[in-house]
Design a protein around this motif. Sequence first.
Motif, mmCIF file in Angstrom:
data_model
loop_
_atom_site.group_PDB
_atom_site.id
_atom_site.type_symbol
_atom_site.label_atom_id
_atom_site.label_comp_id
_atom_site.label_asym_id
_atom_site.label_seq_id
_atom_site.Cartn_x
_atom_site.Cartn_y
_atom_site.Cartn_z
ATOM 1 N N ARG A 1 -6.285 -0.104 -5.535
ATOM 2 C CA ARG A 1 -6.191 -0.096 -6.916
ATOM 3 C C ARG A 1 -4.714 -0.332 -7.270
ATOM 4 O O ARG A 1 -3.999 0.547 -6.415
ATOM 5 N N LYS A 2 -4.136 -0.929 -8.057
ATOM 6 C CA LYS A 2 -2.745 -0.805 -8.259
ATOM 7 C C LYS A 2 -2.526 0.446 -9.297
ATOM 8 O O LYS A 2 -2.947 0.916 -10.295
ATOM 9 N N GLU A 3 -1.608 1.267 -8.757
ATOM 10 C CA GLU A 3 -1.130 2.562 -9.337
ATOM 11 C C GLU A 3 0.223 2.762 -10.119
ATOM 12 O O GLU A 3 0.390 3.356 -10.674
ATOM 13 N N ALA A 4 1.108 1.975 -9.404
ATOM 14 C CA ALA A 4 2.427 2.027 -10.026
ATOM 15 C C ALA A 4 3.463 0.549 -9.622
ATOM 16 O O ALA A 4 2.996 -0.195 -8.753
ATOM 17 N N THR B 1 -0.243 0.010 -4.269
ATOM 18 C CA THR B 1 -1.427 0.124 -4.420
ATOM 19 C C THR B 1 -1.930 1.425 -3.882
ATOM 20 O O THR B 1 -1.329 1.872 -2.717
ATOM 21 N N ARG B 2 -3.084 1.870 -4.067
ATOM 22 C CA ARG B 2 -3.687 2.971 -3.452
ATOM 23 C C ARG B 2 -5.161 2.825 -3.453
ATOM 24 O O ARG B 2 -5.879 2.517 -4.445
ATOM 25 N N GLN C 1 0.823 -1.280 0.021
ATOM 26 C CA GLN C 1 -0.038 -0.007 0.014
ATOM 27 C C GLN C 1 0.942 1.319 -0.063
ATOM 28 O O GLN C 1 2.071 1.204 0.642
ATOM 29 N N LEU C 2 0.478 2.385 -0.406
ATOM 30 C CA LEU C 2 1.180 3.680 -0.761
ATOM 31 C C LEU C 2 1.629 3.975 0.501
ATOM 32 O O LEU C 2 2.877 4.378 0.726
#
Length: 80
Positions: A33-36, A29-30, A5-6
């Motif tokens: 949701r997968k972000e990077a 994830t944020r 997690q971020l």
Amino acid sequence: MHEVQLKDAKASLSAIVDRAAAGEEIVITRHGRKEAVLISWDEFRRLSTVPSFGKLLMSAPIEEGDLPERHEPPHRSEEF
């Protein structure tokens, strides 16, 4: 592939960078949701030098007559 997690990535950035440098792919994830994705520099360089399919086709050593003639298919009737 490991997900983080971020907020946890912020808290332990140094450790996450060490894991990526060792070859592990880290998904950040944020809110679920997968972000990077964090990858090693070596993996990034390898991926960034892969040419696109279009560039591969354009650089193919094809000469006149290597490919068969293309014949247009008959036009479709406009009756429906």
